[in-house]
Scaffold this active site. Structure first.
Site, short mmCIF file in Angstrom:
data_model
loop_
_atom_site.label_atom_id
_atom_site.label_comp_id
_atom_site.label_asym_id
_atom_site.label_seq_id
_atom_site.Cartn_x
_atom_site.Cartn_y
_atom_site.Cartn_z
N HIS A 362 17.05 -103.70 -106.54
CA HIS A 362 17.14 -105.05 -105.94
C HIS A 362 18.34 -105.24 -105.03
O HIS A 362 18.58 -106.36 -104.58
CB HIS A 362 17.20 -106.13 -107.01
CG HIS A 362 15.97 -106.24 -107.84
ND1 HIS A 362 14.96 -107.13 -107.57
CD2 HIS A 362 15.57 -105.55 -108.94
CE1 HIS A 362 14.00 -107.02 -108.47
NE2 HIS A 362 14.35 -106.05 -109.31
N LYS A 550 21.28 -120.87 -102.61
CA LYS A 550 21.28 -119.49 -103.11
C LYS A 550 22.64 -119.26 -103.75
O LYS A 550 23.55 -120.08 -103.59
CB LYS A 550 21.05 -118.50 -101.99
CG LYS A 550 21.92 -118.74 -100.74
CD LYS A 550 21.57 -117.83 -99.58
CE LYS A 550 20.37 -118.27 -98.79
NZ LYS A 550 19.23 -117.38 -98.90
N ARG A 551 22.81 -118.14 -104.45
CA ARG A 551 24.13 -117.81 -104.97
C ARG A 551 25.15 -117.79 -103.83
O ARG A 551 24.81 -117.47 -102.70
CB ARG A 551 24.11 -116.44 -105.65
CG ARG A 551 23.51 -116.49 -107.02
CD ARG A 551 24.33 -117.36 -107.95
NE ARG A 551 25.55 -116.73 -108.35
CZ ARG A 551 25.84 -116.35 -109.59
NH1 ARG A 551 24.99 -116.55 -110.57
NH2 ARG A 551 27.01 -115.77 -109.87
N LYS A 556 25.89 -113.57 -97.87
CA LYS A 556 24.87 -114.58 -97.56
C LYS A 556 25.37 -115.57 -96.50
O LYS A 556 24.61 -116.35 -95.97
CB LYS A 556 24.46 -115.31 -98.84
CG LYS A 556 23.76 -114.40 -99.85
CD LYS A 556 23.42 -115.15 -101.14
CE LYS A 556 22.89 -114.26 -102.26
NZ LYS A 556 21.47 -113.92 -102.10
N THR A 659 14.09 -114.66 -101.89
CA THR A 659 12.85 -115.30 -102.34
C THR A 659 12.91 -116.79 -102.05
O THR A 659 11.87 -117.44 -101.94
CB THR A 659 12.60 -115.05 -103.84
OG1 THR A 659 13.84 -115.28 -104.54
CG2 THR A 659 12.15 -113.63 -104.10
N LYS A 663 10.03 -119.70 -100.86
CA LYS A 663 9.81 -121.02 -101.48
C LYS A 663 9.90 -122.12 -100.42
O LYS A 663 9.10 -123.06 -100.40
CB LYS A 663 10.85 -121.28 -102.56
CG LYS A 663 10.70 -120.39 -103.78
CD LYS A 663 11.98 -120.29 -104.63
CE LYS A 663 11.90 -119.05 -105.50
NZ LYS A 663 13.21 -118.69 -106.10
C1 26W Z 1 25.77 -105.36 -112.42
C2 26W Z 1 25.91 -106.65 -111.71
C3 26W Z 1 24.66 -107.06 -111.00
C4 26W Z 1 24.03 -108.24 -111.38
C5 26W Z 1 22.87 -108.62 -110.74
C6 26W Z 1 24.11 -106.27 -110.02
C7 26W Z 1 22.97 -106.65 -109.40
C8 26W Z 1 22.33 -107.81 -109.75
C9 26W Z 1 21.04 -108.21 -109.10
C10 26W Z 1 20.20 -107.00 -108.77
C11 26W Z 1 21.27 -109.05 -107.92
C12 26W Z 1 20.03 -109.72 -107.45
O1 26W Z 1 19.59 -110.70 -108.03
N1 26W Z 1 19.46 -109.23 -106.35
C13 26W Z 1 18.46 -110.00 -105.65
O2 26W Z 1 17.16 -109.65 -106.10
C14 26W Z 1 16.18 -110.48 -105.50
C15 26W Z 1 14.86 -110.16 -106.14
O3 26W Z 1 14.42 -108.90 -105.75
C16 26W Z 1 16.17 -110.29 -103.99
O4 26W Z 1 15.25 -111.19 -103.43
C17 26W Z 1 17.57 -110.56 -103.42
O5 26W Z 1 17.59 -110.24 -102.05
C18 26W Z 1 18.59 -109.73 -104.16
O6 26W Z 1 19.90 -110.08 -103.75
#
Ligand code: 26W
Length: 818
Positions: A362, A550-551, A556, A659, A663
């Site tokens: 992701h 968004k976060r 971003k 995403t 929406k």
């Molecule tokens: C280890 C820390 C950590 C925590 C969360 C690393 C990575 C994450 C996630 C993978 C971050 C995340 O939510 N990524 C998002 O995933 C969405 C669903 O696929 C995408 O639409 C977003 O672009 C992406 O940033």
């Protein structure tokens, strides 16, 4: 004509009324008139739950006897939001419940607002998991979500004096009517200790001894689908201590010590880590990861045995999906159990593992990639770490055979290198499928991030572009728009979102456009009321609602949006004859990770800008800046329906998919965005006339990074508009009492740490303004704008999570519809 339903949810209005009143009497000794809102919510929720339970029991029975393949979707996060309204919608009784409650003098939406969000996730990845569960049930594909029942969800955000303050989210405090405790399925999870070797049947075997035990107890939540016979299950594990309390300590009178071990065991499922896209090697996080995957794997294997299937047949019955690398230790855990407890040899066990595990990536942000120190894994999981070493040894051998003595490449691709376990490489080694979440992202994985693995096994790489559920994100979040869509093209779109294409021709129909515009306006009035109540800011519902939700993350580029606001502010106040006077409301919703200093400072900056712009007599009737507190699933539902413009402005190559873009599009917002993530596919579908694309392409960005020089310092010194905006962060314009407050934001843009402006805001700014001008021009001609907005809705069908799930199923899982 009423639609025929497949399901047997059959309470009539009078029954709903009497059931709710009788629950109030029996559970709370209250009547409708005397009950609190919480009691009304619960009585109603339990009524709905009872209806779903019947179907849940049948679904269970069906799966138990069905001998069909099942999916286990392992995720560290499930960002579910609220369940009541969603479940009522799914059993297709929204009108019925609303009328029944009305007649009891209760407002359905008011009691929906009583429910705490299940906020067991950070952002995109967690919400995607929730949309996927909805689609799996709607498509009647048998699946289990598996995760952790965090006692506290993602922190609640308060804004105090412009700063983010984090508060705990004790979402279970008032009880959770949607979960069923299943103590009978509890299992032990073992940590620490050591490994003993012994011989049995002429073979060397291993035994984990001297370990500490935590009990994993599952709580199940029903996952209904829209007009679906299948109710799937979300199984969340809670950590329990094996001992109630330590009786020795207790008898000695040392009560604090007596409960200490219990507390230590139970912290495992206490909190969700609030970091998004940023990895830190915390022991507790590793404990959590092992905790839920070990429990899940034990449960999967015990089920397989109970059903009388051989474990060698697992690939026929089970697919395990790993949502990013967080659940990766499921792989060596499965090896461990198959070998140590079930007597499989390495090769047989490995063969099974390779057939059942699939992995989704992701993010390509390097700071997000999980690399666990081997020393930590060895101490916490001594036997699992041995297995990881063996996987690494064998993989190094494969790599050597394939790439020869290219030591650098082998180190880079190895499972263990520099004393760390590289979790992505472990997935790439073990899984039969690896996918990115948008076409561009998958290309970057193939050509950059996992280039060598792609050369090694090209057949494993797939793309599955993300999607969102049109039920929660249109039918539920925007019932009025959903209503005219159904009136116009029928209700087929709800389960087959591609039907939305039928709306395209109504973009040319002025009567439809008027209805569409009217609904958007009503939704904006509602959001304006929310903003008035929560922010004390009066916004003009006819202004352009420009939304970035968004976060909060530097990539971003909320800061670039802030620069745009400052641009408009400066134009109006310094150069009014040249300035656009388009009334605009800038709406932000964003949480920053508590330890992410820069992100938190950007929140403060936005709020300081808001203070100035919203109160300056020259701008206050034209521009409003609103930072909505505590952005969450249920707040997103309120915002998307009211948005005109969707900000998707990440530095190209950085946003894997996004995403929120989907929406907002689904609700008729137009996108202003870079060619990043799924924006690329959105642009392809709506056409460049119906989206405002700007900025560097991902290839250009990658080239700039490779050159080692951003060129932003040059933009700053040559472009007077950019310079004056950036300077305004440190010249006191937005800092009445502390001119140095935003010094580091300024510094990062102009100097950086060896690389100025790492997210290339200054490089993209001109082009962003330009796209903004094109957008503003269109907005001022409602006919033009509404046409484009309707075309966006009509092309949103592809971005349904139903399509994503069908793609996964056709290319990766191979489940059969129940
Ligand atoms: C280890 C820390 C950590 C925590 C969360 C690393 C990575 C994450 C996630 C993978 C971050 C995340 O939510 N990524 C998002 O995933 C969405 C669903 O696929 C995408 O639409 C977003 O672009 C992406 O940033």
């Amino acid at each position: 004509m009423a639609k025929m339903k497949k399901t047997e949810y059959k309470l009539k209005k009078e029954q709903i009324k009497s059931t709710i009143s009788s629950k109030l009497r029996r559970y709370y000794g209250k009547t409708v008139e005397t009950a609190t809102p919480d009691q009304l919510y619960k009585a109603c929720a339990i009524t709905v739950r009872d209806e779903i339970m019947e179907e849940w029991a049948k679904s269970r029975e069906l799966l138990e006897n069905g001998h069909k393949k099942e999916l286990y979707y392992l995720s560290f996060e499930f960002l579910m939001g609220r369940a009541l309204g969603n479940n009522i919608m799914n059993i297709m009784q929204t009108d019925l419940y609303r009328e029944a409650l009305d007649e009891l003098g209760i407002d359905l939406s008011a009691i929906e607002d009583v429910e705490n969000d299940a906020g067991l996730g950070n952002g995109g990845l967690g919400r995607l998991a929730a949309c996927f569960l909805d689609s799996l049930s709607t498509l009647e594909l048998p699946a289990f979500g598996c995760g952790i029942r965090y006692e506290y969800g993602l922190f609640k955000q308060k804004i105090v004096d412009g700063y983010q303050i984090e508060m705990p989210d004790p979402w279970l405090e008032d009880g959770n009517v949607w979960e069923i405790e299943r103590p009978e399925d509890s299992v032990e999870v073992h940590y620490n200790g050591s490994v003993e070797e012994y011989f049995e049947d002429g073979r060397m075997k291993f035994r984990h001894v001297g370990y500490n035990t935590v009990i994993a107890e599952p709580y199940d939540m029903p996952i209904s689908g829209y007009d679906s016979k299948l109710v799937n299950t979300l199984r969340l594990w809670r950590a329990r201590s094996p001992q109630i309390i330590n009786m020795n300590e207790f008898n000695r009178g040392d009560y604090a010590m007596a409960v200490k071990d219990k507390e230590l065991a139970e912290v495992v499922s206490q909190i969700l880590y609030p970091e998004d896209n940023h990895y830190e090697g915390k022991m507790l996080r590793l404990k959590q990861q092992y905790f839920f995957v070990s429990a899940t794997i034990q449960w999967i294997l015990s089920k397989q045995k109970r059903r009388g299937h051989g474990l060698w047949e697992l690939p026929k019955y089970v697919q395990i999906h790993i949502n990013d690398t967080h659940p990766t230790i499921a792989i060596p855990e499965m090896m461990r159990i198959l070998m140590d407890d079930e007597g499989f040899g390495w090769d047989e066990a490995w063969d099974i593992v390779q057939k059942i595990f699939a992995y989704t990536n992701h993010t390509i942000m390097t700071e997000a990639l999980e690399k666990w120190p081997m020393s930590m894994v060895e101490g916490l999981l001594p036997r699992v770490s041995m297995i990881i070493k063996e996987i690494d040894r064998r993989q190094r051998e494969n790599l050597y055979n394939r790439f020869g003595n290219d030591i650098g490449k082998i180190e880079y691709m190895a499972v263990i290198s520099n004393g760390n376990v590289n979790m992505a490489n472990l997935c790439l080694t073990a899984c039969h499928s690896i996918n990115g979440v948008a076409a561009l992202h998958t290309d970057i994985l193939k050509n950059e991030t996992f280039r060598d693995y792609h050369i090694l096994s090209p057949e494993k790489f797939k793309n599955v572009t993300n999607g969102v559920t049109p039920r929660r994100w249109l039918l539920k979040a925007n019932p009025k728009l959903a209503g005219i869509i159904t009136e116009t093209i029928g209700d087929g779109w709800i389960k087959n979102a591609q039907n939305l294409e039928k709306l395209e021709k109504f973009a040319e129909d002025s009567a439809f456009r008027d209805k569409f515009a009217e609904i958007k306006q009503e939704n904006k009035v509602k959001l304006a009321e929310y903003i008035k109540e929560h922010n004390g800011i009066i916004v003009d519902p006819s202004s352009l609602f420009d939304v970035q939700i968004k976060r909060l993350h530097e990539y971003k580029r909320q800061l670039m949006k802030a620069m745009h606001i400052v641009y408009r502010y400066k134009m109006i106040t310094e150069n009014p004859s040249q300035a656009s006077m388009l009334p605009e409301t800038f709406i932000f919703g964003a949480k920053a990770a508590p330890g992410y200093h820069t992100a938190k400072l950007i929140i403060k900056l936005i709020n300081n800008i808001a203070n100035v712009v919203n109160n300056d007599p020259r701008t206050k009737d034209i521009l409003k800046v609103v930072f909505i507190e505590n952005y969450s699933v249920s707040i997103a539902e309120k915002i998307v329906a009211a948005a005109n413009l969707s900000e998707q402005i990440s530095t190209a190559s950085k946003e894997a998919s996004g995403t929120g873009n989907m929406k907002l599009m689904l609700n008729g917002a137009l996108t202003i965005g870079t060619l990043d993530g799924a924006n690329v596919e959105i642009a392809e579908r709506v056409g460049l006339d119906n989206i405002y694309i700007f900025g560097l392409t991902s290839q250009e960005v990658l080239n700039i990074y490779a050159s080692g020089h951003s060129g932003s310092a040059e933009v700053y010194s040559q472009n007077m508009v950019v310079k004056s905006i950036v300077d305004s962060f440190i010249d006191g314009t937005f800092t009445p009492d502390n001119q140095n407050l935003f010094q580091e934001i300024y510094h990062s843009l102009v100097f950086g740490h060896g690389f100025a402006d790492p997210y290339l805001l200054l490089r993209d700014f001109e082009s962003y303004l330009d796209a903004g001008h094109r957008m503003a021009k269109d907005f001022q001609t409602p006919d033009v704008w509404n046409k484009k907005a309707i075309i966006n809705v009509s092309k949103a069908g592809y971005f349904s999570s139903d399509r994503s799930i069908l793609d996964y199923n056709n290319t990766i899982w191979g489940l059969e519809k129940i």
